[in-house]
Design a protein around this motif. Structure first.
Motif, mmCIF file in Angstrom:
data_model
loop_
_atom_site.group_PDB
_atom_site.id
_atom_site.type_symbol
_atom_site.label_atom_id
_atom_site.label_comp_id
_atom_site.label_asym_id
_atom_site.label_seq_id
_atom_site.Cartn_x
_atom_site.Cartn_y
_atom_site.Cartn_z
ATOM 1 N N GLN A 59 0.798 -1.230 0.000
ATOM 2 C CA GLN A 59 0.000 0.000 0.000
ATOM 3 C C GLN A 59 0.829 1.279 0.000
ATOM 4 O OE1 GLN A 59 -3.627 0.178 2.284
ATOM 5 N NE2 GLN A 59 -3.206 2.241 3.006
ATOM 6 N N ASP A 83 -0.782 5.134 -0.618
ATOM 7 C CA ASP A 83 -0.438 6.161 0.370
ATOM 8 C C ASP A 83 0.180 7.386 -0.293
ATOM 9 O OD1 ASP A 83 -1.343 4.540 2.403
ATOM 10 O OD2 ASP A 83 0.644 3.902 3.072
ATOM 11 N N ARG A 127 -11.128 -3.241 -1.625
ATOM 12 C CA ARG A 127 -9.864 -2.515 -1.690
ATOM 13 C C ARG A 127 -9.038 -3.003 -2.883
ATOM 14 N NH1 ARG A 127 -7.749 -0.233 2.878
ATOM 15 N NH2 ARG A 127 -5.754 -1.311 2.717
ATOM 16 N N ASN A 171 -10.436 -0.458 13.547
ATOM 17 C CA ASN A 171 -8.988 -0.512 13.734
ATOM 18 C C ASN A 171 -8.598 -1.938 14.100
ATOM 19 O OD1 ASN A 171 -8.826 2.318 13.450
ATOM 20 N ND2 ASN A 171 -9.125 2.627 15.648
ATOM 21 N N GLN A 227 -5.718 1.455 11.077
ATOM 22 C CA GLN A 227 -7.026 2.066 10.838
ATOM 23 C C GLN A 227 -7.479 1.835 9.398
ATOM 24 O OE1 GLN A 227 -7.722 6.302 12.091
ATOM 25 N NE2 GLN A 227 -7.899 6.602 9.876
ATOM 26 N N PHE A 228 -8.723 1.354 9.256
ATOM 27 C CA PHE A 228 -9.295 1.154 7.927
ATOM 28 C C PHE A 228 -10.583 1.957 7.711
ATOM 29 C CE2 PHE A 228 -6.685 -2.606 8.591
ATOM 30 C CZ PHE A 228 -5.999 -2.669 7.396
ATOM 31 N N GLU A 281 -5.070 6.295 6.144
ATOM 32 C CA GLU A 281 -5.594 5.213 5.288
ATOM 33 C C GLU A 281 -5.603 5.652 3.832
ATOM 34 O OE1 GLU A 281 -7.673 2.536 3.116
ATOM 35 O OE2 GLU A 281 -5.928 2.374 4.372
#
Length: 523
Positions: free
Chosen positions: A69, A74, A145, A262, A343-344, A450
């Protein structure tokens, strides 16, 4: 056997089963267990689900998490940027896509999450409906995702091997429709369990809500609303149907920070801590500097450490710039050390989703302005910040022009079209697009760190306004002005599943490259 030893055994077993060509083999468990063993604290169904949660972002392998990610979403989201000029400064960060990087989200999700959820569902089906429903929700969280990275994914056909040895993909549209169906079913099962005061069966394995069915329902409702909002531009009828179903559920959405989704990875440290503090491979992104300093946002010191020059000095790195040596930009703002929770989804996001649903005139969405302000308040509450009124009523502060103290070529001057002019205070009389920019900009701030969801929302809406790359190494496949839209289907799939890949490519809007938008992406 101690729990962590058991986790290690399960993790190793799952990691050995990653190749797409082996889905048929994966679905056969040579170590089947009896009904009595199933009832023994449900461990053999529960531990795979612990692994599934832990690997939504791989918890114990920072180099893989970096490729899963950090060095894509990010950075593409505007949250972060690396000072490291990987591969001679030709890499994802300036659209010189590295295919051996971009296979990692695929491998981790199928090997460590989809596999685990499918295993649990096979054992739970028809016998332990709460476990089945729980796995369904986690599976949708992981696979949406993945679909928002690549587009078409193997979901409803997982484990189904065709005569030509291929395994078919779902188009992104079909995958999303399947996500909605699965969420609806799972919410129904857990709602019945709550109404019947059923015991919490998976408490010992739940690393998010400790087995609380009501909170899982709220998360699933919020996830359903997130996905409904996501497709509103391309499929408004389906979006409204699914969004209103989420909004009308009696248990509602996530509302307060204690309900944030989370994943607790204790005793392991957050992988971003390793990337930032141990390796110095990640720093603040330039849009974060522009927006947070421009708004005088009190969340800034909760997100980033000040740069050299004083406690009020923050510097972010612009994406896609010429970097000759890592040391050029390592003095820029690093991330504040994160706790051992990944955290999502936040409750603040839920309020911003409701705000946009209200803009769409969906039933039970409430008032857009009230929801917008509640989203900001909830985000402040998450960080223990009490003085929110001055911020909410600020109608003058705007994102600041960006200045790179090392290279003026990277500057974003006043008046630049990529510099947002959005203010904070809500205005009921403003045009739709002005309101939408406020909602998404504040949601973007609140969702940090996130990056996957932030990148998806930027692609969907164009907000917040981000700065385009200075150097574009895509060879013309990705537009500098339109930004990167997706990652190509992994090369391993071209080798191991070529017939299905050929069919999946027909569902794309263009070539299989980073410039082709996803199904829901109309920007």
């Amino acid at each position: 056997m101690k729990r962590w030893k058991f986790l290690i055994v399960i993790s190793v077993a799952w990691m050995l089963l990653s190749c797409t060509k082996r889905f048929g083999e994966i679905n056969k468990n040579p170590y089947d267990f009896t009904e009595e063993e199933l009832k023994a604290d449900f461990q053999l169904m529960g531990e795979p689900m612990s692994q599934a949660q832990l690997n939504l972002l791989i918890y114990n392998d920072p180099p893989t998490a970096q490729l899963q990610q950090n060095l894509n979403a990010d950075v593409f989201s505007g949250y972060m940027m690396s000072p490291n000029p990987y591969e001679g400064n030709i890499n994802n960060l300036n659209y010189g896509l590295l295919y051996y990087w971009n296979v990692k989200p695929w491998i981790v999700t199928y090997s460590n999450v989809m596999k685990s959820c499918d295993f649990t569902q096979q054992k739970a089906k028809g016998r332990y409906q709460e476990f089945y429903a729980w796995a369904q929700i986690v599976k949708v969280e992981a696979m949406h995702r993945l679909s928002d990275i690549y587009g078409p994914v193997i979901y409803t056909h997982y484990g189904e091997i065709n005569a030509d040895k291929s395994i078919d993909y779902d188009s992104q549209r079909d995958a999303y429709y399947a996500f909605f169906k699965d969420l609806n079913e799972a919410i129904g099962v857990l709602t019945d369990s709550v109404n019947n005061h059923a015991a919490w069966r998976f408490s010992n394995f739940d690393l998010v809500y400790k087995g609380d069915y009501s909170k899982w329902i709220k998360f699933a409702n919020t996830l359903r609303l997130r996905l409904a909002i996501r497709i509103n531009g391309i499929d408004p009828k389906k979006a409204k149907q699914e969004g209103e179903a989420a909004l009308s559920h009696p248990l509602g959405l996530l509302t307060t920070p204690d309900e944030n989704f989370n994943v607790n990875i204790t005793p392991v440290t957050h992988p971003l801590n390793i990337m930032c503090n141990n390796w110095a491979d990640i720093r603040m992104g330039a849009p974060m500097e522009s927006i947070l300093t421009g708004y005088k946002d009190p969340r800034l010191p909760h997100y980033f450490v000040h740069a050299e020059g004083g406690p009020d000095v923050y510097h972010g790195i612009r994406n896609g710039i010429a970097i000759s040596a890592k040391e050029e930009y390592t003095s820029f703002s690093s991330l504040v050390k994160l706790d051992s929770k990944i955290q999502f989804m936040t409750a603040a996001e839920a309020w911003f989703l409701k705000a946009e649903a209200a803009l769409n005139n969906w039933n039970n969405a409430g008032d857009a302005g009230v929801n917008y302000e509640k989203g900001i308040r909830t985000s402040f509450q998450q960080y223990g910040i009490t003085n929110v009124s001055d911020y909410i009523n600020n109608d003058s502060s705007k994102p600041k022009p960006y200045v790179d103290p090392h290279n003026p070529v990277n500057n974003v001057p006043p008046g630049d079209k990529h510099l947002s002019t959005a203010t904070i205070k809500w205005d009921n009389g403003a045009p739709y697009e002005v309101k939408l920019e406020k909602i998404i900009t504040q949601k973007w701030i609140a969702m940090f760190p996130e990056g996957q969801e932030a990148w998806s929302e930027f692609r969907r809406t164009g907000y917040p306004k981000l700065f385009p790359v200075v150097i574009n190494n895509s060879g013309g496949t990705i537009s500098t002005e339109k930004f990167i839209r997706r990652l190509p289907i992994p090369q391993i799939e071209y080798v191991t599943n070529p017939q299905a890949v050929a069919r999946a490519k027909q569902t794309l809007k263009g070539e299989d490259n980073g410039g082709t938008p996803l199904w829901w992406d109309l920007r």
